[in-house]
Scaffold this active site. Structure first.
Site, PDB file in Angstrom:
ATOM      1  N   ASN A   1      -2.836   2.759 -10.160  1.00 32.29           N
ATOM      2  CA  ASN A   1      -3.316   2.001  -8.991  1.00 32.29           C
ATOM      3  C   ASN A   1      -3.300   0.520  -9.361  1.00 32.29           C
ATOM      4  OD1 ASN A   1      -4.348   1.985  -6.265  1.00 32.29           O
ATOM      5  ND2 ASN A   1      -6.320   1.379  -7.106  1.00 32.29           N
ATOM      6  N   LYS A   2      -3.706  -0.307  -8.418  1.00 33.42           N
ATOM      7  CA  LYS A   2      -3.660  -1.773  -8.577  1.00 33.42           C
ATOM      8  C   LYS A   2      -4.246  -2.212  -9.914  1.00 33.42           C
ATOM      9  CE  LYS A   2      -2.138  -4.156  -6.518  1.00 33.42           C
ATOM     10  NZ  LYS A   2      -0.755  -4.579  -6.904  1.00 33.42           N
TER      11      LYS A   2
ATOM     12  N   GLN B   1      -5.776  -8.778  -2.390  1.00 34.02           N
ATOM     13  CA  GLN B   1      -5.795  -7.822  -1.264  1.00 34.02           C
ATOM     14  C   GLN B   1      -7.224  -7.424  -0.872  1.00 34.02           C
ATOM     15  OE1 GLN B   1      -3.859  -7.613  -3.978  1.00 34.02           O
ATOM     16  NE2 GLN B   1      -1.963  -6.505  -3.608  1.00 34.02           N
TER      17      GLN B   1
ATOM     18  N   ARG C   1      10.172  -1.144  -4.493  1.00 34.34           N
ATOM     19  CA  ARG C   1       8.974  -1.217  -5.347  1.00 34.34           C
ATOM     20  C   ARG C   1       8.932   0.072  -6.173  1.00 34.34           C
ATOM     21  NH1 ARG C   1       3.440  -3.292  -3.063  1.00 34.34           N
ATOM     22  NH2 ARG C   1       3.221  -4.001  -5.205  1.00 34.34           N
TER      23      ARG C   1
ATOM     24  N   GLY D   1       0.867  -1.174   0.000  1.00 41.23           N
ATOM     25  CA  GLY D   1       0.000   0.000   0.000  1.00 41.23           C
ATOM     26  C   GLY D   1       0.910   1.233   0.000  1.00 41.23           C
ATOM     27  N   ALA D   2       0.643   2.166  -0.915  1.00 44.52           N
ATOM     28  CA  ALA D   2       1.595   3.266  -1.138  1.00 44.52           C
ATOM     29  C   ALA D   2       1.962   4.058   0.125  1.00 44.52           C
ATOM     30  CB  ALA D   2       1.056   4.181  -2.233  1.00 44.52           C
TER      31      ALA D   2
ATOM     32  N   ASP E   1      -1.411   4.779  -6.273  1.00 42.22           N
ATOM     33  CA  ASP E   1       0.015   4.653  -5.970  1.00 42.22           C
ATOM     34  C   ASP E   1       0.812   5.823  -6.526  1.00 42.22           C
ATOM     35  OD1 ASP E   1      -1.036   1.720  -5.913  1.00 42.22           O
ATOM     36  OD2 ASP E   1       0.862   1.769  -4.814  1.00 42.22           O
TER      37      ASP E   1
HETATM   38  O1  MRU Z   1       0.429  -4.020  -4.524  1.00 43.70           O
HETATM   39  P1  MRU Z   1      -0.178  -3.271  -3.381  1.00 43.70           P
HETATM   40  O2  MRU Z   1      -0.990  -4.113  -2.472  1.00 43.70           O
HETATM   41  O3  MRU Z   1       0.850  -2.443  -2.653  1.00 43.70           O
HETATM   42  O4  MRU Z   1      -1.167  -2.245  -4.081  1.00 43.70           O
HETATM   43  C1  MRU Z   1      -1.875  -1.336  -3.278  1.00 43.70           C
HETATM   44  C2  MRU Z   1      -2.780  -0.464  -4.069  1.00 43.70           C
HETATM   45  O5  MRU Z   1      -2.857  -0.541  -5.264  1.00 43.70           O
HETATM   46  C3  MRU Z   1      -3.535   0.578  -3.295  1.00 43.70           C
HETATM   47  O6  MRU Z   1      -4.756   0.846  -3.896  1.00 43.70           O
HETATM   48  C4  MRU Z   1      -2.687   1.870  -3.291  1.00 43.70           C
HETATM   49  O7  MRU Z   1      -1.406   1.610  -2.809  1.00 43.70           O
HETATM   50  C5  MRU Z   1      -3.307   2.946  -2.497  1.00 43.70           C
HETATM   51  S1  MRU Z   1      -3.275   2.656  -0.777  1.00 43.70           S
HETATM   52  C6  MRU Z   1      -3.948   4.002  -0.016  1.00 43.70           C
END
Ligand code: MRU
Length: 377
Positions: A257-258, A205, A100, A58-59, A246
């Site tokens: 984003n994801k 997730q 990352r 998560g960012a 992100d």
């Molecule tokens: O691969 P991840 O689990 O780190 O991806 C997380 C996401 O895509 C979230 O939507 C993003 O980081 C925003 S969290 C406030």
């Protein structure tokens, strides 16, 4: 947020720092929802590995981890030479940055820590400033999430059915979460609503983390397969889509984003359903001029070819401890390979609004409002 494990409720932050041990403390997110446990990283290399291997993800959460990791690395330096210290900190920065690539928050967080450190006149002073600045970044993230809750809660109407993708809850931040902040605020105001959590393959997730968070908070929710959202949107069963980010480009309003977020934005547009993105200010990238320039992380193919989980008897709600051991199951054809891009980029024209701590903006407004949004260029 409060976590109840075996009947005991305690408040946790996703990321904290143990100054005595010079260790970053993290909730081991890969084991959730089956086991709740904390891990300590003993040096900045271990902290980088925890980010890369997604013990923390998560960012904003990896940003706070990187900020603490930078302080951890700085504090481990022995000696009094400022040039030597600066070279060492640069190498810590590069190691954590490489863990990352897609989220910009870790870079913004570490730049913030470095700017504060630069005001110190000795190595010792800079080491102390580094930790104070990392703590301030973590606290700022919590304040930003709370403010996002105040800004966004009015979008959650009574009876609203909300779709979210991946996890942008408190586990993805230091506390509270970005997507979950308006939900918690609406819940406190007595509103009733329902959340559909996209499962979010390949790492799930949504099914594991978002669903666990909402269950902990007693919020009405159901997990849906990623492919089910189009059907529910078509049948009028979703009123609002809210996701995290992100990296949001301040110049264009594009949102990384994801993986799968873009698909949901296209579907929302097709069905005239509002699509909102929640961001703390650390998620804004003021430099890049095009979403095509955002580095998209490609992860190991094993994530797509199989799945992690626990062996479970669907008839039993509570499993014995041995049954809760996490196991990888190969799903795909044994001789096939996979492609695994972890993020995608949603164009500005598909986004109804970006919920920030200082207001809700159209994506194309970000650049015009850049001073309010923290741009210091
Ligand atoms: O691969 P991840 O689990 O780190 O991806 C997380 C996401 O895509 C979230 O939507 C993003 O980081 C925003 S969290 C406030």
């Amino acid at each position: 947020m409060n976590v109840t494990v075996r009947g005991r409720t305690r408040h946790y932050r996703t990321v904290t720092f143990d100054g005595k041990r010079n260790a970053v403390l993290l909730i081991e997110q890969r084991l959730l929802p089956h086991r709740f446990t904390l891990v300590a990283t003993r040096d900045y290399h271990e902290t980088a590995v925890a980010i890369r291997d997604m013990i923390v993800r998560g960012a904003p959460a990896i940003a706070a981890t990187a900020a603490y990791g930078l302080a951890q690395g700085a504090r481990a330096f022995r000696g009094h030479s400022l040039p030597g210290f600066t070279r060492h900190v640069e190498s810590v920065f590069r190691t954590l940055q490489a863990a990352r690539p897609t989220a910009v928050d870790p870079v913004n967080a570490m730049q913030q820590v470095r700017a504060v450190m630069a005001t110190g006149r000795s190595v010792e002073e800079r080491q102390a400033l580094a930790l104070a600045a990392a703590e301030e970044f973590a606290n700022q993230d919590v304040r930003h999430c709370e403010a996002i809750g105040r800004q966004g809660m009015f979008l959650i109407r009574e009876g609203c059915r909300v779709l979210t993708h991946c996890n942008a809850g408190w586990l993805a931040c230091v506390d509270v979460g970005t997507v979950t902040a308006p939900l918690y605020a609406a819940e406190s105001a007595g509103k009733r609503f329902h959340v559909f959590c996209d499962e979010t393959r390949p790492r799930s997730q949504g099914a594991t983390l978002t669903a666990w968070e909402l269950a902990q908070q007693g919020i009405s929710h159901q997990i849906i397969a990623d492919n089910a959202a189009g059907h529910l949107l078509q049948r009028g069963e979703i009123d609002l889509v809210i996701v995290g980010s992100d990296r949001t480009l301040g110049r264009t309003g594009e949102v990384a984003n994801k993986i799968g977020t873009y698909t949901k934005a296209v579907l929302a547009k097709r069905h005239g359903i509002p699509f909102y993105v929640t961001i703390p200010l650390s998620t804004i990238d003021w430099t890049l001029k095009s979403g095509m320039a955002i580095p998209i992380e490609e992860r190991d193919e094993s994530e797509v070819l199989g799945a992690w989980g626990v062996v479970a008897n669907p008839k039993l709600e509570i499993q014995s401890r041995s049954r809760r051991r996490r196991t990888y199951v190969r799903v795909a054809n044994p001789s096939s390979h996979a492609r695994n891009p972890a993020f995608d980029v949603t164009p500005a024209e598909l986004i109804t609004g970006i919920i920030t701590p200082v207001g809700i903006f159209k994506p194309e407004e970000l650049w015009r409002r850049r001073r309010e949004l923290g741009y210091r260029g």
